[in-house]
Write a protein that holds these residues in place. Structure first.
Motif, PDB file in Angstrom:
ATOM      1  N   VAL A 198      23.730 -24.480  51.033  1.00 53.29           N
ATOM      2  CA  VAL A 198      23.038 -25.762  51.183  1.00 53.29           C
ATOM      3  C   VAL A 198      21.530 -25.597  50.988  1.00 53.29           C
ATOM      4  CG1 VAL A 198      22.486 -27.629  52.821  1.00 53.29           C
ATOM      5  CG2 VAL A 198      24.824 -26.752  52.660  1.00 53.29           C
ATOM      6  N   LYS A 199      20.990 -24.454  51.451  1.00 54.46           N
ATOM      7  CA  LYS A 199      19.566 -24.131  51.300  1.00 54.46           C
ATOM      8  C   LYS A 199      18.626 -25.203  51.873  1.00 54.46           C
ATOM      9  CE  LYS A 199      19.732 -20.984  47.327  1.00 54.46           C
ATOM     10  NZ  LYS A 199      21.168 -20.657  47.416  1.00 54.46           N
ATOM     11  N   PRO A 200      18.728 -25.500  53.160  1.00 56.97           N
ATOM     12  CA  PRO A 200      17.767 -26.433  53.767  1.00 56.97           C
ATOM     13  C   PRO A 200      16.428 -25.749  53.986  1.00 56.97           C
ATOM     14  CG  PRO A 200      19.175 -25.508  55.456  1.00 56.97           C
ATOM     15  CD  PRO A 200      19.690 -24.974  54.132  1.00 56.97           C
ATOM     16  N   ARG A 201      15.373 -26.540  54.092  1.00 56.75           N
ATOM     17  CA  ARG A 201      14.066 -25.975  54.430  1.00 56.75           C
ATOM     18  C   ARG A 201      14.065 -25.492  55.884  1.00 56.75           C
ATOM     19  NH1 ARG A 201       9.506 -27.200  51.191  1.00 56.75           N
ATOM     20  NH2 ARG A 201      10.011 -28.434  49.342  1.00 56.75           N
ATOM     21  N   VAL A 202      14.612 -26.318  56.769  1.00 59.10           N
ATOM     22  CA  VAL A 202      14.664 -25.986  58.196  1.00 59.10           C
ATOM     23  C   VAL A 202      16.059 -26.291  58.735  1.00 59.10           C
ATOM     24  CG1 VAL A 202      13.789 -26.569  60.513  1.00 59.10           C
ATOM     25  CG2 VAL A 202      12.209 -26.399  58.581  1.00 59.10           C
ATOM     26  N   VAL A 203      16.596 -25.359  59.512  1.00 57.95           N
ATOM     27  CA  VAL A 203      17.884 -25.565  60.183  1.00 57.95           C
ATOM     28  C   VAL A 203      17.607 -25.911  61.641  1.00 57.95           C
ATOM     29  CG1 VAL A 203      20.085 -24.560  60.865  1.00 57.95           C
ATOM     30  CG2 VAL A 203      19.069 -23.931  58.687  1.00 57.95           C
ATOM     31  N   VAL A 204      18.116 -27.044  62.101  1.00 56.92           N
ATOM     32  CA  VAL A 204      17.920 -27.485  63.476  1.00 56.92           C
ATOM     33  C   VAL A 204      19.185 -27.196  64.274  1.00 56.92           C
ATOM     34  CG1 VAL A 204      17.386 -29.436  64.987  1.00 56.92           C
ATOM     35  CG2 VAL A 204      16.362 -29.310  62.696  1.00 56.92           C
ATOM     36  N   ALA A 205      19.052 -26.357  65.298  1.00 55.24           N
ATOM     37  CA  ALA A 205      20.173 -26.038  66.181  1.00 55.24           C
ATOM     38  C   ALA A 205      20.215 -27.054  67.309  1.00 55.24           C
ATOM     39  CB  ALA A 205      20.022 -24.631  66.742  1.00 55.24           C
ATOM     40  N   LEU A 206      21.304 -27.800  67.378  1.00 50.75           N
ATOM     41  CA  LEU A 206      21.480 -28.793  68.438  1.00 50.75           C
ATOM     42  C   LEU A 206      22.325 -28.176  69.555  1.00 50.75           C
ATOM     43  CD1 LEU A 206      22.389 -31.881  66.191  1.00 50.75           C
ATOM     44  CD2 LEU A 206      20.137 -31.304  67.116  1.00 50.75           C
ATOM     45  N   GLY A 207      21.671 -27.613  70.556  1.00 46.56           N
ATOM     46  CA  GLY A 207      22.390 -27.064  71.694  1.00 46.56           C
ATOM     47  C   GLY A 207      22.669 -25.574  71.606  1.00 46.56           C
ATOM     48  N   ALA A 208      23.141 -25.020  72.734  1.00 44.74           N
ATOM     49  CA  ALA A 208      23.308 -23.573  72.890  1.00 44.74           C
ATOM     50  C   ALA A 208      24.343 -22.964  71.959  1.00 44.74           C
ATOM     51  CB  ALA A 208      23.660 -23.260  74.347  1.00 44.74           C
ATOM     52  N   SER A 209      25.438 -23.651  71.707  1.00 45.85           N
ATOM     53  CA  SER A 209      26.474 -23.100  70.820  1.00 45.85           C
ATOM     54  C   SER A 209      25.948 -22.946  69.394  1.00 45.85           C
ATOM     55  CB  SER A 209      27.719 -23.990  70.824  1.00 45.85           C
ATOM     56  OG  SER A 209      28.342 -23.964  72.089  1.00 45.85           O
ATOM     57  N   ALA A 210      25.189 -23.934  68.935  1.00 45.77           N
ATOM     58  CA  ALA A 210      24.592 -23.854  67.597  1.00 45.77           C
ATOM     59  C   ALA A 210      23.574 -22.724  67.538  1.00 45.77           C
ATOM     60  CB  ALA A 210      23.940 -25.182  67.230  1.00 45.77           C
ATOM     61  N   VAL A 211      22.804 -22.553  68.601  1.00 47.80           N
ATOM     62  CA  VAL A 211      21.826 -21.457  68.654  1.00 47.80           C
ATOM     63  C   VAL A 211      22.539 -20.116  68.551  1.00 47.80           C
ATOM     64  CG1 VAL A 211      20.147 -20.264  70.106  1.00 47.80           C
ATOM     65  CG2 VAL A 211      20.098 -22.754  69.965  1.00 47.80           C
ATOM     66  N   LEU A 212      23.614 -19.951  69.316  1.00 45.10           N
ATOM     67  CA  LEU A 212      24.386 -18.708  69.287  1.00 45.10           C
ATOM     68  C   LEU A 212      24.919 -18.440  67.880  1.00 45.10           C
ATOM     69  CD1 LEU A 212      25.787 -16.298  70.630  1.00 45.10           C
ATOM     70  CD2 LEU A 212      27.601 -17.863  71.381  1.00 45.10           C
ATOM     71  N   ALA A 213      25.412 -19.478  67.234  1.00 44.53           N
ATOM     72  CA  ALA A 213      25.970 -19.325  65.889  1.00 44.53           C
ATOM     73  C   ALA A 213      24.899 -18.960  64.868  1.00 44.53           C
ATOM     74  CB  ALA A 213      26.677 -20.612  65.463  1.00 44.53           C
ATOM     75  N   LEU A 214      23.736 -19.549  64.982  1.00 43.20           N
ATOM     76  CA  LEU A 214      22.675 -19.326  64.000  1.00 43.20           C
ATOM     77  C   LEU A 214      21.876 -18.047  64.263  1.00 43.20           C
ATOM     78  CD1 LEU A 214      21.476 -23.015  63.727  1.00 43.20           C
ATOM     79  CD2 LEU A 214      22.436 -21.682  61.848  1.00 43.20           C
ATOM     80  N   ALA A 215      21.628 -17.758  65.539  1.00 42.26           N
ATOM     81  CA  ALA A 215      20.829 -16.578  65.892  1.00 42.26           C
ATOM     82  C   ALA A 215      21.682 -15.323  66.015  1.00 42.26           C
ATOM     83  CB  ALA A 215      20.078 -16.828  67.195  1.00 42.26           C
ATOM     84  N   GLY A 216      22.961 -15.495  66.324  1.00 38.50           N
ATOM     85  CA  GLY A 216      23.838 -14.348  66.523  1.00 38.50           C
ATOM     86  C   GLY A 216      23.817 -13.819  67.939  1.00 38.50           C
ATOM     87  N   HIS A 217      22.991 -14.437  68.794  1.00 38.10           N
ATOM     88  CA  HIS A 217      22.943 -14.072  70.207  1.00 38.10           C
ATOM     89  C   HIS A 217      22.472 -15.289  71.001  1.00 38.10           C
ATOM     90  CE1 HIS A 217      18.987 -13.090  68.439  1.00 38.10           C
ATOM     91  NE2 HIS A 217      18.513 -13.590  69.550  1.00 38.10           N
ATOM     92  N   ALA A 218      22.739 -15.269  72.297  1.00 41.34           N
ATOM     93  CA  ALA A 218      22.406 -16.410  73.148  1.00 41.34           C
ATOM     94  C   ALA A 218      20.905 -16.504  73.402  1.00 41.34           C
ATOM     95  CB  ALA A 218      23.158 -16.303  74.468  1.00 41.34           C
ATOM     96  N   LEU A 219      20.405 -17.731  73.377  1.00 43.18           N
ATOM     97  CA  LEU A 219      19.021 -18.029  73.736  1.00 43.18           C
ATOM     98  C   LEU A 219      19.030 -19.290  74.584  1.00 43.18           C
ATOM     99  CD1 LEU A 219      17.298 -17.609  70.232  1.00 43.18           C
ATOM    100  CD2 LEU A 219      17.003 -16.078  72.181  1.00 43.18           C
ATOM    101  N   THR A 220      18.239 -19.325  75.639  1.00 43.09           N
ATOM    102  CA  THR A 220      18.195 -20.532  76.460  1.00 43.09           C
ATOM    103  C   THR A 220      17.380 -21.609  75.736  1.00 43.09           C
ATOM    104  OG1 THR A 220      16.219 -19.745  77.634  1.00 43.09           O
ATOM    105  CG2 THR A 220      18.370 -19.263  78.634  1.00 43.09           C
TER     106      THR A 220
END
Length: 201
Positions: free
Chosen positions: A121-143
């Motif tokens: 898709v190649k977006p300029r910015v990926v917005v993580a909506l909530g903790a599960s999305a953060v985990l999926a995008l970062a590969g580790h949990a972040l508060t």
């Protein structure tokens, strides 16, 4: 995936033909929106209405998201919207299908699809909506509270904010209005971030 998909169409075909990795879900709910958008929004997983309609963010949280996008001056048709987990995980209570939060192992299983999806898709910015999305995008949990705002997901410009469903769970109307305003502000900031040259795809 035995062979890396060369297009979003190929990826979506592979996702659609794969068996759900979570309990429930009648079919995969795929992302939607244009390629090379300014923003890609990633939620947790489809809900009941998303599973029934086959589209992301069309239930109560989706309606709230639409309102927030409009207030932030963002056209939903011009951004890409998807979920970290592609199937609706639920438990039955009578005839009702109740949302069940995906665990870390399930999110990790779907992560390979999400990473490929973002690469295509190649977006300029990926917005993580909530903790599960953060985990999926970062590969580790972040508060969310400590990391809300601009971030970097493995070289991809990112932005962390809450999932709109969290706003629906706030009981006090005053607190809910304040949380909604902050969510709109986050979307405005993500839009500004995407406008910066260093976030160009």
């Amino acid at each position: 995936m035995a062979q890396e998909p060369k297009s979003l169409k190929d990826l979506n075909r592979a996702i659609s033909h794969a068996r759900p990795f979570v309990t429930g879900g009648t079919k995969a709910v795929l992302g939607e929106g244009p390629l090379h958008p300014d923003l890609a929004l990633v939620g947790e997983q489809p809900g009941d209405q998303e599973d029934l309609q086959g589209r992301p963010f069309v239930g109560p949280a989706g309606k709230l998201l639409d309102r927030a996008l409009a207030e932030a001056g963002i056209d939903r048709d011009e951004i890409y919207i998807t979920n970290a987990v592609k199937h609706f995980k639920y438990r039955l209570r009578g005839k009702r299908r109740l949302h069940a939060k995906p665990n870390a192992g399930e999110i990790k299983h779907y992560r390979r699809w999400l990473k490929t999806e973002m690469e295509l898709v190649k977006p300029r910015v990926v917005v993580a909506l909530g903790a599960s999305a953060v985990l999926a995008l970062a590969g580790h949990a972040l508060t969310i509270s400590a990391n809300r705002g601009r971030t970097d997901f493995d070289g991809q410009c990112g932005f962390i904010t809450v999932h709109p469903s969290s706003l629906l769970r706030i009981r006090e109307e005053k607190d809910r209005r304040a949380a909604f305003r902050k969510f709109v502000s986050d979307l405005e900031k993500a839009k500004e971030f995407a406008a910066e040259a260093r976030c160009a795809a």
